[in-house]
Design a protein around this motif. Sequence first.
Motif, PDB file in Angstrom:
ATOM      1  N   PHE A   1       0.833  -1.208   0.000  1.00 21.15           N
ATOM      2  CA  PHE A   1       0.000   0.000   0.000  1.00 21.15           C
ATOM      3  C   PHE A   1       0.868   1.260   0.000  1.00 21.15           C
ATOM      4  O   PHE A   1       0.525   2.258  -0.636  1.00 21.15           O
ATOM      5  N   GLN A   2       2.021   1.197   0.703  1.00 27.95           N
ATOM      6  CA  GLN A   2       2.923   2.353   0.680  1.00 27.95           C
ATOM      7  C   GLN A   2       3.475   2.589  -0.718  1.00 27.95           C
ATOM      8  O   GLN A   2       3.610   3.722  -1.167  1.00 27.95           O
ATOM      9  N   GLN A   3       3.774   1.499  -1.421  1.00 33.11           N
ATOM     10  CA  GLN A   3       4.259   1.641  -2.788  1.00 33.11           C
ATOM     11  C   GLN A   3       3.192   2.209  -3.712  1.00 33.11           C
ATOM     12  O   GLN A   3       3.511   2.822  -4.733  1.00 33.11           O
ATOM     13  N   LEU A   4       1.937   2.022  -3.333  1.00 36.86           N
ATOM     14  CA  LEU A   4       0.861   2.595  -4.149  1.00 36.86           C
ATOM     15  C   LEU A   4       0.944   4.121  -4.208  1.00 36.86           C
ATOM     16  O   LEU A   4       0.448   4.733  -5.147  1.00 36.86           O
ATOM     17  N   TYR A   5       1.590   4.719  -3.198  1.00 39.15           N
ATOM     18  CA  TYR A   5       1.812   6.165  -3.251  1.00 39.15           C
ATOM     19  C   TYR A   5       2.516   6.527  -4.566  1.00 39.15           C
ATOM     20  O   TYR A   5       2.029   7.319  -5.358  1.00 39.15           O
ATOM     21  N   THR A   6       3.687   5.918  -4.734  1.00 41.79           N
ATOM     22  CA  THR A   6       4.479   6.274  -5.909  1.00 41.79           C
ATOM     23  C   THR A   6       3.890   5.699  -7.192  1.00 41.79           C
ATOM     24  O   THR A   6       3.965   6.322  -8.245  1.00 41.79           O
ATOM     25  N   VAL A   7       3.302   4.496  -7.100  1.00 39.46           N
ATOM     26  CA  VAL A   7       2.717   3.895  -8.297  1.00 39.46           C
ATOM     27  C   VAL A   7       1.567   4.749  -8.816  1.00 39.46           C
ATOM     28  O   VAL A   7       1.472   5.039 -10.013  1.00 39.46           O
ATOM     29  N   VAL A   8       0.677   5.166  -7.912  1.00 41.01           N
ATOM     30  CA  VAL A   8      -0.470   5.981  -8.327  1.00 41.01           C
ATOM     31  C   VAL A   8       0.001   7.337  -8.836  1.00 41.01           C
ATOM     32  O   VAL A   8      -0.463   7.827  -9.873  1.00 41.01           O
ATOM     33  N   ASP A   9       0.929   7.964  -8.100  1.00 43.03           N
ATOM     34  CA  ASP A   9       1.478   9.243  -8.567  1.00 43.03           C
ATOM     35  C   ASP A   9       2.026   9.114  -9.976  1.00 43.03           C
ATOM     36  O   ASP A   9       1.738   9.922 -10.861  1.00 43.03           O
TER      37      ASP A   9
END
Length: 458
Positions: A35-43
Amino acid sequence: MSRLVASKSIKNLTEGSPAKLLLLFSLPLMAGNIFQQLYTVVDTAVVGKVLGVETLAALGAVDWLNWMVLGIVQGFAQGFAILMAQRFGAEQYKRLRQVVANSIMLSLICAIVMTAVSQGAARPVLNLLNTPSEIQPVAIAYLRILFAGVPVVMAYNLGACVLRSMGDGKTPLYAMVLASLVNIGLDVLFVMGFGWGVQGAAIATIIAQFLSAVYCFLKIRQIEILHMTREDWQMERSLCGRLLILGAPMAFQNTIISVGGMIVQTVVNGFGVVFIAGFTATNKLYGLLETAATSYGYAMVTYAGQNLGANKKKRISDGIRAGILISLVTSVMITMLMLTLGRVFLGWFISADAASGKQALEIAFKYLKIMSICLPILYVLHVTRSCIQGLGNTVLPMVSGFAEFVMRTGSALLLPLLMGENGIFYAEILAWSGADLILIPSYFYVMNKIKNRNIPFH
């Protein structure tokens, strides 16, 4: 374990099957990291799809500089947590409270200093990295906002590390789920709805991180053994010194690794905007490739620290064997997934409609294949390095960071001369290999010293 430990989320890793404990402790951490990686993935996905290849390249150009600042913050927090895990394993709860309180005060100082330094260094460093002039304004705008949020990032990392040191991997997971959902919603609203560009993506990330930090500290306040008194908040010179001895090498280790990454980025920047975009797309997936390795690493730090505190030396050896086996199996599974569906995942970031997008996608997939095949090397690195750190030695892992730096920069500067732009794809792999060559014998050296020490941990 004392009855004072009332919270069900707190986990004692000094009893039971090492493999089962590590796996069960890692799973919520893994989910949280995803979920933390979703920060950068979504950005990256929103920016790449909505704002185009040049803007995606701008995000890639600042990756390592941003990672350096985050790495310093995380290094201090993780270093402080080593002593927390050791005190918790030894059931020294009064001393644990003092460690946590002093860590909070040191973290506040660190956050203030890092915010000022990072804001001042942003533009000069981008110039030093030969960042193409057409993407510099976007890159600077993105960094300014992210660096303003350094205190928020420090707060979350410290809160999560406090909880993990006592075996609580679930609360950081819940915090990340909450933050990721908020981040996704705000990304769409700010970038696609309000048209705020990369600034909107950065603002969304900071707001989401703030919510995750608040959630962690609310949970910490509910833990009985961490109810602070005024005496606990007194800064002790010897304790602060011990915390900095643990945290500073980890922060410096991340710094030298990121400096090597920035040198690689300088070489990549010389290959043009399309190559930067393709390279960036794979680097964004790198975070997901590494997610399980990072989780096993967090588990090993806590496991090794608690068992050292409890003076259970044999369990440490059993634990690292179990950790390496689990990590190798996991890395092979991820490799197969990426070789099969890698193009689909890269399509999240790059629109292949235009010729430049198709070219960037081919570059990205070529890099992804090389990185995925060599993933077991990275997983051994994380487990071994984290075990050594959990045992209280953060200097030898720092030395492995130097080895990464030498291998990463040396290969980045030399291989493109021999192989063209494809040579840059092997810099990361060789960096992992160099670190492993230091870490594996270092583990046996540290364990031998511990086994020959007949007195219990104090």
